[in-house]
Write a protein that holds these residues in place. Structure first.
Motif, PDB file in Angstrom:
ATOM      1  N   ALA A 152       0.963  -1.379   0.093  1.00  0.00           N
ATOM      2  CA  ALA A 152       0.086   0.148   0.084  1.00  0.00           C
ATOM      3  C   ALA A 152       1.021   1.038  -0.222  1.00  0.00           C
ATOM      4  CB  ALA A 152      -1.273   0.220   1.223  1.00  0.00           C
ATOM      5  N   ASN A 153       0.267   2.750  -0.515  1.00  0.00           N
ATOM      6  CA  ASN A 153       0.743   4.107  -0.385  1.00  0.00           C
ATOM      7  C   ASN A 153      -0.063   4.558   1.451  1.00  0.00           C
ATOM      8  OD1 ASN A 153       1.472   3.253  -3.589  1.00  0.00           O
ATOM      9  ND2 ASN A 153       1.895   5.899  -2.504  1.00  0.00           N
ATOM     10  N   ARG A 154       1.016   4.695   1.915  1.00  0.00           N
ATOM     11  CA  ARG A 154       0.093   5.135   3.024  1.00  0.00           C
ATOM     12  C   ARG A 154       0.344   6.641   3.153  1.00  0.00           C
ATOM     13  NH1 ARG A 154      -1.098   0.540   6.294  1.00  0.00           N
ATOM     14  NH2 ARG A 154       0.059  -1.805   5.104  1.00  0.00           N
ATOM     15  N   LEU A 180      -0.659  17.437 -12.961  1.00  0.00           N
ATOM     16  CA  LEU A 180      -0.437  16.045 -13.549  1.00  0.00           C
ATOM     17  C   LEU A 180      -1.404  16.334 -15.468  1.00  0.00           C
ATOM     18  CD1 LEU A 180      -0.625  12.883 -13.017  1.00  0.00           C
ATOM     19  CD2 LEU A 180      -2.884  12.812 -12.070  1.00  0.00           C
ATOM     20  N   LEU A 181      -2.055  16.820 -15.139  1.00  0.00           N
ATOM     21  CA  LEU A 181      -2.849  16.474 -16.424  1.00  0.00           C
ATOM     22  C   LEU A 181      -1.725  17.301 -17.835  1.00  0.00           C
ATOM     23  CD1 LEU A 181      -5.722  16.359 -15.001  1.00  0.00           C
ATOM     24  CD2 LEU A 181      -7.032  17.972 -17.199  1.00  0.00           C
ATOM     25  N   GLU A 182      -0.967  18.149 -16.915  1.00  0.00           N
ATOM     26  CA  GLU A 182      -0.355  18.537 -17.857  1.00  0.00           C
ATOM     27  C   GLU A 182       1.058  17.608 -18.480  1.00  0.00           C
ATOM     28  OE1 GLU A 182       1.358  22.338 -16.373  1.00  0.00           O
ATOM     29  OE2 GLU A 182      -0.980  23.844 -17.254  1.00  0.00           O
ATOM     30  N   THR A 198      -4.907   5.395   2.659  1.00  0.00           N
ATOM     31  CA  THR A 198      -3.916   4.117   2.131  1.00  0.00           C
ATOM     32  C   THR A 198      -4.820   3.702   1.314  1.00  0.00           C
ATOM     33  OG1 THR A 198      -4.021   3.431   4.764  1.00  0.00           O
ATOM     34  CG2 THR A 198      -3.199   1.841   3.354  1.00  0.00           C
ATOM     35  N   TRP A 199      -3.843   3.648   0.418  1.00  0.00           N
ATOM     36  CA  TRP A 199      -4.147   2.809  -0.979  1.00  0.00           C
ATOM     37  C   TRP A 199      -3.750   1.434  -1.405  1.00  0.00           C
ATOM     38  CZ3 TRP A 199      -5.856   6.465  -5.242  1.00  0.00           C
ATOM     39  CH2 TRP A 199      -6.765   7.979  -4.909  1.00  0.00           C
ATOM     40  N   GLN A 225       0.768   6.017  -9.510  1.00  0.00           N
ATOM     41  CA  GLN A 225       0.999   7.118 -10.555  1.00  0.00           C
ATOM     42  C   GLN A 225       0.413   8.084  -9.464  1.00  0.00           C
ATOM     43  OE1 GLN A 225      -0.984   7.390 -14.915  1.00  0.00           O
ATOM     44  NE2 GLN A 225       0.786   9.204 -14.977  1.00  0.00           N
ATOM     45  N   PHE A 226      -1.732   7.500  -9.647  1.00  0.00           N
ATOM     46  CA  PHE A 226      -2.475   8.175  -9.101  1.00  0.00           C
ATOM     47  C   PHE A 226      -1.626   8.965  -7.815  1.00  0.00           C
ATOM     48  CE2 PHE A 226      -5.530  10.240  -6.646  1.00  0.00           C
ATOM     49  CZ  PHE A 226      -5.580  11.493  -7.791  1.00  0.00           C
ATOM     50  N   PRO A 227      -1.413   7.789  -6.408  1.00  0.00           N
ATOM     51  CA  PRO A 227      -1.558   8.562  -4.983  1.00  0.00           C
ATOM     52  C   PRO A 227      -0.702   9.597  -4.808  1.00  0.00           C
ATOM     53  CG  PRO A 227      -1.576   5.817  -5.733  1.00  0.00           C
ATOM     54  CD  PRO A 227      -1.392   6.464  -6.639  1.00  0.00           C
ATOM     55  N   ASN A 228       1.094   8.720  -6.028  1.00  0.00           N
ATOM     56  CA  ASN A 228       2.198  10.095  -5.738  1.00  0.00           C
ATOM     57  C   ASN A 228       2.004  10.683  -6.544  1.00  0.00           C
ATOM     58  OD1 ASN A 228       3.600   8.378  -4.654  1.00  0.00           O
ATOM     59  ND2 ASN A 228       3.485   6.995  -6.358  1.00  0.00           N
ATOM     60  N   PHE A 229       1.417  11.571  -7.596  1.00  0.00           N
ATOM     61  CA  PHE A 229       1.123  12.712  -8.916  1.00  0.00           C
ATOM     62  C   PHE A 229      -0.145  13.036  -8.633  1.00  0.00           C
ATOM     63  CE2 PHE A 229       4.469   9.429 -10.697  1.00  0.00           C
ATOM     64  CZ  PHE A 229       5.336  11.226  -9.754  1.00  0.00           C
TER      65      PHE A 229
END
Ligand code: FES
Ligand SMILES: [Fe+2]
Length: 458
Positions: free
Chosen positions: A200-202, A229-231, A347-348, A377-381
């Motif tokens: 997990a990403n906590r 993130l979109l850019e 928590t992911w 990607q998403f949890p970090n960015f």
């Protein structure tokens, strides 16, 4: 053995006399106090986290007898385990002697738990097994009150384990209701309809837990809050449709929508924007370092099957939110864990495909390796943008005199928010209809009196 939890004489466990809830939660707005008042937070631990089915963990985290993980039910520390007979239980992680936690590990395997303080030991059924130097006691340790308290109702839906302390809560399947359909669809795209939870990403934020639930279906913030993130996703000329780019332009006329399914659950469905073909999902996966090389290698290795394999590594474009603490989004299980009125853990958990029957022809490890890249990607960015918003909302809500938080996007516009015959409410992707609906359910629960109990082995 069930123990009903009675309120002390002259003291109500009901939150109903705390506030005028209809004043705090109105049709178009809510009062700042629901995010900032410690007394409301304390009441939520009983009226929400004690009263409804709360997600505790996944069966793949306790695959064998004697396996355990530690979890939380609101603030209550829990040992979620599969006992030596194979039964899934949620024990309070609390010694019956003087109250210390029995287990301080995240996960493991144990037939019994020995209290680190004075050495009382318990079987993983919760039964007291032995007490050091028992001749110093006049009591009968066979009395059930010395066995560990446990959550009286634990049930799972297709591997997802929930628990509730409320004897009057509906069966889990009825509580989940219409949200089982997107959960089924999310699972059924996986080989054998199964996943295994991995690491997990906590993350945590200094803000109220409801700020995360408010945001879980919010399509309004995406292009503003996640601009970087979109850019990044759109920097490469040939990837204009990747990642979250379907929120660009006018997201309300895009073929995605949000749906409120009752009991606080809701669903953001971005799948209608995806081309229905093998490789259609991979085609819109956000770019991440190293994935092109991996994609080329998988196409070389698996030929005609490669597109299906790449789709299994791709993020499923849904947000399935089960009130109060569980989301399926992309390939993640996200769990919201309240810590205090202004602190929350998010928590992911990653998920992996499982291929016991070999249907994937040995590709499972390759799929999971690439899937791990897409899940980073998403949890970090992206999530970091969201957490910054939640913390800044909590700071903003310290302005005592500016009392109201508005959630009225889409309200009062004829034909915009639709209710079907089964009661499912749908609205354009940027609407706050789901927020208004879930917070109505929150208000109902805060006024209601749950029938709270714990269980002990006899
Ligand atoms: S607190 Fe557990 S044995 Fe004393
Ligand atoms: Fe977001």
């Amino acid at each position: 053995m069930l123990e009903k939890i009675h309120s002390a004489p002259g003291q109500s466990t009901s939150a109903s006399d705390l506030y005028d809830w209809d004043e705090l939660v109105q049709e178009d707005r809510v009062h700042r106090l629901i995010y900032t008042d410690p007394a409301i937070f304390q009441a939520e631990m009983t009226h929400i986290f004690g009263a409804v089915w709360v997600y505790l963990g996944h069966e793949s985290q306790v695959p064998k007898n004697d396996d355990f993980i530690t979890a939380r039910l609101g603030l209550r520390p829990i040992i979620l385990l599969r006992d030596s007979q194979g039964k899934i239980r949620a024990l309070f992680n609390r010694c019956t002697h003087r109250g210390t936690t029995l287990c301080r590990k995240d996960k493991g395997s144990a037939r019994m738990f020995t209290c680190p303080y004075h050495g009382w030991s318990y079987l993983n059924s919760g039964k007291l097994r032995a007490v050091p130097w028992p001749d110093g006691y006049a009591c009968d340790f066979k009395d059930a009150k010395y066995n560990v308290a446990q959550v009286p109702r634990v049930d799972s839906y297709r591997g997802f384990i929930f628990g509730t302390l409320n004897l009057d809560a509906p069966p889990l399947i009825d509580y989940l209701g219409g949200i089982t359909k997107p959960i089924d669809e999310w699972l059924d795209r996986q080989p054998n309809g199964k996943i295994a939870v991995c690491e997990a990403n906590r993350l945590k934020f200094k803000g109220n837990w409801k700020l995360a639930y408010d945001n879980s279906g919010d399509g309004y913030h995406v292009v503003f809050s996640h601009r970087s993130l979109l850019e990044m996703e759109n920097r490469q000329a040939d990837v204009a449709n990747k990642g979250m780019s379907y929120y660009k332009g006018s997201p309300d006329s895009a073929p995605m929508y949000m749906a409120y399914m009752g009991n606080g659950h809701h669903f953001k469905d971005k799948r209608p924007a995806i081309e229905k073909r093998a490789g259609g999902l991979w085609a819109v996966e956000g770019p991440a370092p190293g994935t092109e090389h991996y994609q080329d290698e998988l196409r070389r290795r698996y030929g005609g099957k490669a597109e299906d394999i790449l789709d299994l590594a791709s993020s499923e474009p849904v947000n399935i939110n089960v009130f109060p603490n569980f989301s399926l989004l992309g390939n993640h299980i996200q769990v919201f864990e309240p810590v205090s009125v202004d602190e929350t853990n998010v928590t992911w958990y990653g998920t992996a495909v499982v291929d016991e029957e070999g249907a994937l022809g040995g590709a499972a490890d390759d799929i999971n390796a690439l899937r791990m890249r897409t899940m980073e990607q998403f949890p970090n960015f992206g999530e970091v943008d969201d957490l910054a918003n939640f913390e800044e909302i909590q700071r903003g809500l310290a302005c005592l005199e500016d009392e109201w938080v508005y959630m009225h996007r889409g309200l009062g516009i004829p034909g915009r928010v639709k209710t079907d015959a089964s009661g499912i409410i749908t609205a354009p992707a940027t609407d706050e209809a789901f927020m208004r609906e879930y917070i109505k359910e929150w208000k109902r629960l805060m006024k209601a009196q749950p029938n709270i109990a714990v269980k002990r082995e006899p």
